[in-house]
Design a protein around this motif. Structure first.
Motif, PDB file in Angstrom:
ATOM      1  N   ALA A 180       0.775  -1.211  -0.048  1.00 30.40           N
ATOM      2  CA  ALA A 180       0.050  -0.140  -0.001  1.00 30.40           C
ATOM      3  C   ALA A 180       0.829   1.386   0.027  1.00 30.40           C
ATOM      4  CB  ALA A 180      -1.008  -0.087   1.391  1.00 30.40           C
ATOM      5  N   TRP A 181       1.731   1.153   0.786  1.00 29.69           N
ATOM      6  CA  TRP A 181       3.087   2.510   0.738  1.00 29.69           C
ATOM      7  C   TRP A 181       3.407   2.603  -0.629  1.00 29.69           C
ATOM      8  CZ3 TRP A 181       6.090   2.072   5.916  1.00 29.69           C
ATOM      9  CH2 TRP A 181       5.108   2.042   6.815  1.00 29.69           C
ATOM     10  N   GLN A 182       3.827   1.466  -1.371  1.00 32.53           N
ATOM     11  CA  GLN A 182       4.331   1.582  -2.600  1.00 32.53           C
ATOM     12  C   GLN A 182       3.261   1.988  -3.624  1.00 32.53           C
ATOM     13  OE1 GLN A 182       7.739   1.286  -2.007  1.00 32.53           O
ATOM     14  NE2 GLN A 182       7.973   0.126  -3.792  1.00 32.53           N
ATOM     15  N   ASN A 183       2.120   1.914  -3.632  1.00 30.80           N
ATOM     16  CA  ASN A 183       0.906   2.148  -4.280  1.00 30.80           C
ATOM     17  C   ASN A 183       0.809   3.603  -4.460  1.00 30.80           C
ATOM     18  OD1 ASN A 183       0.220  -0.190  -5.158  1.00 30.80           O
ATOM     19  ND2 ASN A 183      -1.556  -0.568  -3.908  1.00 30.80           N
ATOM     20  N   HIS A 184       1.312   4.420  -3.374  1.00 33.90           N
ATOM     21  CA  HIS A 184       1.334   5.711  -3.132  1.00 33.90           C
ATOM     22  C   HIS A 184       2.478   6.464  -3.573  1.00 33.90           C
ATOM     23  CE1 HIS A 184      -2.511   4.853  -1.420  1.00 33.90           C
ATOM     24  NE2 HIS A 184      -2.762   6.007  -1.257  1.00 33.90           N
ATOM     25  N   ARG A 185       3.562   5.869  -4.128  1.00 37.65           N
ATOM     26  CA  ARG A 185       4.905   6.466  -4.491  1.00 37.65           C
ATOM     27  C   ARG A 185       4.235   7.293  -5.772  1.00 37.65           C
ATOM     28  NH1 ARG A 185       9.622   4.253  -3.295  1.00 37.65           N
ATOM     29  NH2 ARG A 185      10.442   6.251  -4.195  1.00 37.65           N
ATOM     30  N   TRP A 186       5.052   8.272  -6.069  1.00 36.98           N
ATOM     31  CA  TRP A 186       4.387   9.293  -7.007  1.00 36.98           C
ATOM     32  C   TRP A 186       4.279   8.676  -8.141  1.00 36.98           C
ATOM     33  CZ3 TRP A 186       4.526  11.569 -11.692  1.00 36.98           C
ATOM     34  CH2 TRP A 186       4.090  12.975 -11.795  1.00 36.98           C
ATOM     35  N   ALA A 187       5.143   7.940  -9.052  1.00 40.44           N
ATOM     36  CA  ALA A 187       4.918   7.259 -10.357  1.00 40.44           C
ATOM     37  C   ALA A 187       3.584   6.302 -10.127  1.00 40.44           C
ATOM     38  CB  ALA A 187       6.074   6.449 -10.782  1.00 40.44           C
TER      39      ALA A 187
END
Length: 737
Positions: free
Chosen positions: A388-395
């Motif tokens: 979930a944290w990765q899903n909210h990376r900018w890209a």
């Protein structure tokens, strides 16, 4: 993603630079020097996150004594990836007026991060005269600090101190790392900065982190600073509140401080016994493929519903996790959490953090624990937390990367616009061959004038060529055409809205006025994958800030070229649906500014009502319906209007590159320009998938006193010009009243 540091070969300026903080006129001994022409000293703070989003560049003008009259100051900043004269990848201009009787004046240039620049130049004009003493002599090369640690999580931490940063916008920069799952660690770049006044200033950050004590003090700061943080959050940002404790009352206090109490657009804490209708057969194969790819992915994709609702704090929840006690590793900071998990029937993040959705964004409230995660919580289902944290990376959040192409460019083309006139060409070339050959010869032979063939043949060729060009011009029409796919979240109680829109433009004839967007809107180009792979990027974009507008001067929307952009807007708005009545008797008045094809409403009691075809400024009485009918009405319309590739198209270019890339070094380099993020998985698409149930959750999952409205004309998505002809557009508004 590291902060840029200035490295100059120009002795006249070198002494005035430190970490991309420029002071002009330059002084060898560091003393303050003023321009001989206008008596001004200029500080430029160009330090911020390298990469995507808007980059706030702060300019501070100072003078020894106040001027007797106001002075107009024009600033032009150029950014280049080569530093060659004339190679301006991005030009940003802005004007300001330094009032009389003041000795200090500030401007902030917000520069879209559409290119990875390596050089910067600027010109400053006071009145109509160029002041060379506070302008750069040319491009100034910059050098990124190479950390050698791979992509870093960009974290901005606004400070509440009353003192100004001694060296400009930033107070400090820290590089640390946190465990994020498996055996990997995520390096983070944390910038401690002044509170911003526009949400665009935070747009380059992937996370904003504040202490709870600092957030409480924000209530004493100017409202524009709190609004900037809130609007960045509801536009898709992730806010970490540190040292928040574990008390549910603190969670409700956090949402009150931020003003996001009503920004919950889903009801994940409700339990509904209704069975969800199956997906259409055309989407079943795609859904199964997505599930298979998620199982193979390094970071699993989180699913809505994997939270334990907190009854005392509606909208908040603990993320469900698993504990693998057989894994060895140091877990001393988390020993209390692990012990409570072992003794509790609920396996979730209580004691560690709680989270809630806020528009397109998310708030995480952490206890007094480090972000490092013990190995016992890094396996199995627990990895969804880090996914979930990765899903909210900018890209991932935006579905694109600056300088990279998108393989999905072709699934939102404007119907029958900008295409090569193949059929017309075939007809004309056939007629051309018949006329210029046998017919021309036969007519001249009958008139005994065959010597005129040298005249009639080029004339017929010219007529055919002009006819083909005329047909292409007429077929594409005149003016500006657009196709948009947007989602707007609207809280009518606060009068704020957040909009994500993907817009395709085709400018058949260039209007007299330049395209412009509101100053509260971010715009990011979407390049086709074939262009990014085979053509060297040459952005050549120009933006001028004029009051509450950003004017797109060049490069953004060239004539007779299909272009596409992602626009994100977060702002105050007066648009709304006026709903009068209660229960099953509610009358709705359309104040959204466009005709509505469908309106689905959930009243205070959770009952469903619906209406179709409401004119702009029109009013109708809603009809009570079952949830199944409301869901099917919206779901059918949304699925039928999803972006799709034309028949025979698809990812042919990307697949071709993949086939040859394994054996050709040059093609592998080209493949690097395609990027890994996808528009179909950005924040807008994930929210639409949730509303339609395509993500496996319950469709039309909105809380009471909410509505979903559908239109084919823009409601909150700026299109650049006033009179734009929209074709096959799809706009959705999810509102709360």
């Amino acid at each position: 993603m590291a902060i840029a540091c200035g490295v100059l070969a120009m002795p006249a300026v070198a002494a005035a630079i430190s970490n991309n903080f420029f002071v002009l006129p330059a002084s060898p001994d560091g003393s303050v020097v003023y321009s001989p022409r206008n008596g001004l000293n200029l500080e430029i703070d160009d330090r911020w996150f390298d990469g995507a989003g808007y980059r706030p560049v702060r300019l501070r003008f100072s003078s020894v004594t106040p001027a007797t009259a106001a002075r107009r100051i024009d600033v032009r900043m150029s950014f280049s990836d080569s530093g060659r004269v004339g190679d301006n990848d991005l030009v940003v201009t802005q004007s300001g007026e330094m009032p009389a009787d003041v000795t200090h004046f500030e401007m902030v240039l917000r520069c879209p991060g559409v290119v990875a620049w390596s050089s910067v130049a600027w010109e400053v004009r006071v009145g109509d005269q160029l002041d060379k003493s506070i302008s750069s002599p040319g491009f100034v090369p910059t050098q990124n600090v190479a950390s050698g640690q791979g992509p870093m999580l960009r974290i901005a931490t606004p400070s509440n101190t009353e003192d100004r940063a001694e060296t400009g916008l930033l107070y400090a920069r820290q590089v640390t790392s946190i465990a994020v799952g498996g055996r990997r660690r995520q390096f983070t770049e944390r910038l401690v900065c002044e509170p911003m006044t526009s949400w665009l200033d935070y747009s380059g950050a992937e996370v904003v982190s504040v202490e709870l004590a600092t957030l409480r003090l924000f209530a004493e700061r100017p409202e524009e600073e709190v609004a900037a943080l809130r609007r960045w959050l509801i536009a898709g940002g992730v806010l970490w509140v540190e040292n928040a404790g574990v008390t549910p009352s603190v969670y409700t206090e956090i949402e009150s401080l931020l003003g996001v109490s009503r920004w919950r657009m889903t009801s994940t804490d409700e339990v509904i016994d209704e069975d969800e209708p199956p997906l259409p057969e055309s989407l079943l194969a795609e859904d199964e493929s997505d599930q298979a790819s998620q199982q193979e992915a390094d970071e699993p994709i989180e699913r809505r519903g994997d939270v334990t609702p907190i009854a005392e704090a509606p909208g908040w929840g603990y993320v469900k996790i698993e504990v693998d006690s057989s894994v060895e590793g140091d877990a001393s900071p988390f020993r209390g959490v692990l012990d409570s998990l072992a003794a509790s029937a609920e396996r979730d993040t209580r004691g560690w953090f709680a989270q809630r959705e806020a528009g397109f964004g998310r708030v995480l409230a952490f206890n007094k624990l480090p972000f490092d995660v013990p190995p016992q919580l890094q396996m199995g289902r627990s990895r969804q937390v880090f996914g979930a944290w990765q899903n909210h990376r900018w890209a991932s959040r935006h579905g694109l990367e600056p300088g990279s192409g998108s393989a999905e460019f072709g699934n939102l083309m404007i119907p029958d616009v900008g295409l090569a006139p193949v059929n017309a060409f075939q007809v004309l070339i056939t007629l051309f061959v018949l006329v210029i050959g046998p017919l021309n010869y036969w007519l001249l032979w009958r008139r005994q004038q065959l010597h005129l063939l040298v005249v009639t043949t080029p004339l017929v060729a010219l007529v055919a060529t002009l006819g083909l060009a005329a047909y292409a011009s007429v077929a594409d029409g005149f003016g500006v055409k657009a196709r948009a796919h947007s989602l707007t979240l609207l809280d009518q109680t606060s009068g704020e809205a957040a909009t994500w829109g993907r817009v395709s433009h085709y400018v058949a004839t260039t209007p007299e006025e330049l395209p412009s967007l509101p100053a509260d809107t971010a715009i990011y180009p979407i390049d086709p994958v074939w262009e990014a792979a085979f053509v060297d990027p040459d952005a050549d974009l120009a933006v001028t800030w004029e009051g509450d507008q950003q004017v797109l001067r060049s490069g953004w929307m060239p004539s007779r070229t299909a272009v596409q952009h992602l626009v994100v807007r977060s702002h105050k708005t007066g648009k709304r649906l006026d709903l009068v009545g209660e229960g099953a008797s509610i009358r709705v008045a359309n104040r959204l500014g466009a005709p509505l094809e469908l309106v689905v409403v959930r009243n205070d009691a959770g009952e469903w009502l619906m209406a179709e075809n409401i004119e702009r400024d029109g009013a109708v009485v809603l009809k009570p319906v079952e949830r199944l009918a409301a869901m099917q009405g919206f779901r059918t319309m949304a699925i039928s209007r999803m972006p799709s590739f034309p028949a025979g198209a698809g990812r042919a270019v990307e697949e071709a590159l993949a086939r040859v890339g394994s054996s050709n070094r040059e093609f592998r380099r080209m493949q690097g320009g395609m990027g890994g993020a996808t528009l179909s998985e950005n924040s807008q698409s994930r929210m639409l998938d949730a509303l339609t149930g395509l993500d496996g959750s319950r469709s039309v999952d909105v809380p009471p006193r909410s509505y979903i409205a559908v239109a084919s004309q823009s409601i909150d998505t700026p299109l650049g010009w006033e009179n734009v002809e929209e074709l096959d557009s799809f706009h959705v508004v999810v509102g709360r009243w």
